[in-house]
Design an enzyme around this catalytic site. Sequence first.
Site, PDB file in Angstrom:
ATOM      1  N   ARG A  83       0.816  -1.214   0.000  1.00 25.46           N
ATOM      2  CA  ARG A  83       0.000   0.000   0.000  1.00 25.46           C
ATOM      3  C   ARG A  83       0.852   1.266   0.000  1.00 25.46           C
ATOM      4  NH1 ARG A  83      -3.700  -1.620   4.684  1.00 25.46           N
ATOM      5  NH2 ARG A  83      -2.421  -3.481   4.685  1.00 25.46           N
TER       6      ARG A  83
ATOM      7  N   GLU B 255       4.854  -9.548  16.102  1.00 28.97           N
ATOM      8  CA  GLU B 255       4.329 -10.032  17.377  1.00 28.97           C
ATOM      9  C   GLU B 255       4.671 -11.527  17.540  1.00 28.97           C
ATOM     10  OE1 GLU B 255       0.243  -9.114  17.639  1.00 28.97           O
ATOM     11  OE2 GLU B 255       0.075  -9.801  19.717  1.00 28.97           O
TER      12      GLU B 255
HETATM   13  P1  AMP Z   1       3.801  -1.778  11.680  1.00 29.97           P
HETATM   14  O1  AMP Z   1       5.053  -2.444  11.201  1.00 29.97           O
HETATM   15  O2  AMP Z   1       3.271  -2.398  12.951  1.00 29.97           O
HETATM   16  O3  AMP Z   1       3.943  -0.267  11.816  1.00 29.97           O
HETATM   17  O4  AMP Z   1       2.662  -2.082  10.603  1.00 29.97           O
HETATM   18  C1  AMP Z   1       2.551  -1.308   9.504  1.00 29.97           C
HETATM   19  C2  AMP Z   1       2.100  -2.098   8.302  1.00 29.97           C
HETATM   20  O5  AMP Z   1       1.019  -2.969   8.575  1.00 29.97           O
HETATM   21  C3  AMP Z   1       1.634  -1.138   7.225  1.00 29.97           C
HETATM   22  O6  AMP Z   1       2.175  -1.571   5.986  1.00 29.97           O
HETATM   23  C4  AMP Z   1       0.132  -1.218   7.268  1.00 29.97           C
HETATM   24  O7  AMP Z   1      -0.383  -1.216   5.959  1.00 29.97           O
HETATM   25  C5  AMP Z   1      -0.197  -2.521   7.988  1.00 29.97           C
HETATM   26  N1  AMP Z   1      -1.145  -2.319   9.112  1.00 29.97           N
HETATM   27  C6  AMP Z   1      -0.856  -2.419  10.437  1.00 29.97           C
HETATM   28  N2  AMP Z   1      -1.932  -2.185  11.197  1.00 29.97           N
HETATM   29  C7  AMP Z   1      -2.946  -1.905  10.362  1.00 29.97           C
HETATM   30  C8  AMP Z   1      -4.327  -1.542  10.544  1.00 29.97           C
HETATM   31  N3  AMP Z   1      -4.895  -1.424  11.757  1.00 29.97           N
HETATM   32  N4  AMP Z   1      -5.070  -1.299   9.442  1.00 29.97           N
HETATM   33  C9  AMP Z   1      -4.525  -1.404   8.209  1.00 29.97           C
HETATM   34  N5  AMP Z   1      -3.240  -1.740   7.967  1.00 29.97           N
HETATM   35  C10 AMP Z   1      -2.448  -1.992   9.021  1.00 29.97           C
END
Ligand code: AMP
Length: 177
Positions: A63, A100
């Site tokens: 995305r 996680e």
């Molecule tokens: P993080 O590494 O935890 O910051 O996760 C970020 C990635 O996971 C991004 O590429 C987001 O597109 C996806 N992501 C994480 N949480 C969500 C959420 N609640 N809704 C949509 N996409 C998410």
Amino acid sequence: MNHQLIRDLENTIQNIPDFPKPGIQFKDITPIFLNPTLYKEVIDNLVSFSRGKIDAVCGIESRGYLFGIAIAVALDIPFVLIRKKGKLPPPFVAQKYDLEYGSEEIEMRTGQIKAGQRVLIHDDLLATGGTTEAAAMLVQKQGATVSQFSFLISLKDLKGEERLDKFDAELHSILSY
Ligand code: AMP
């Protein structure tokens, strides 16, 4: 801050509870693409944050590509894809990061980011910051500087912004929840 844009995005992005797992509030950005005027306003907002401050954009699969390429084209600078493990032909640089449960790996073609470049890392959403942190480490491995991060959405409670503090880069998210 563009309050109308924030309101329009809040009314457009859909919150899907308990997807893909119980407890996750999934933010579905796909309705933005049904509204070309809103899409252009998002791009204008992200472009004005980065104009004159970066030499390349890195977008995180998948995305991060939807807006990242448009930012790079508007600024007339290169766009570099950061992909999940196993998608890119060699040579590439790789970075592991913890989830996680278990771990994940992202990759970038060697030489597409040049040493000394000021780089924007862009993704649709910042959650824990693990993915973005790994992307920033890939950029640094290439001898470039992480100058900016941008997102459509930042989930404040997950403390991703704090995790990215150490890169000493500017950070912009249009919406915060
Ligand atoms: P993080 O590494 O935890 O910051 O996760 C970020 C990635 O996971 C991004 O590429 C987001 O597109 C996806 N992501 C994480 N949480 C969500 C959420 N609640 N809704 C949509 N996409 C998410």
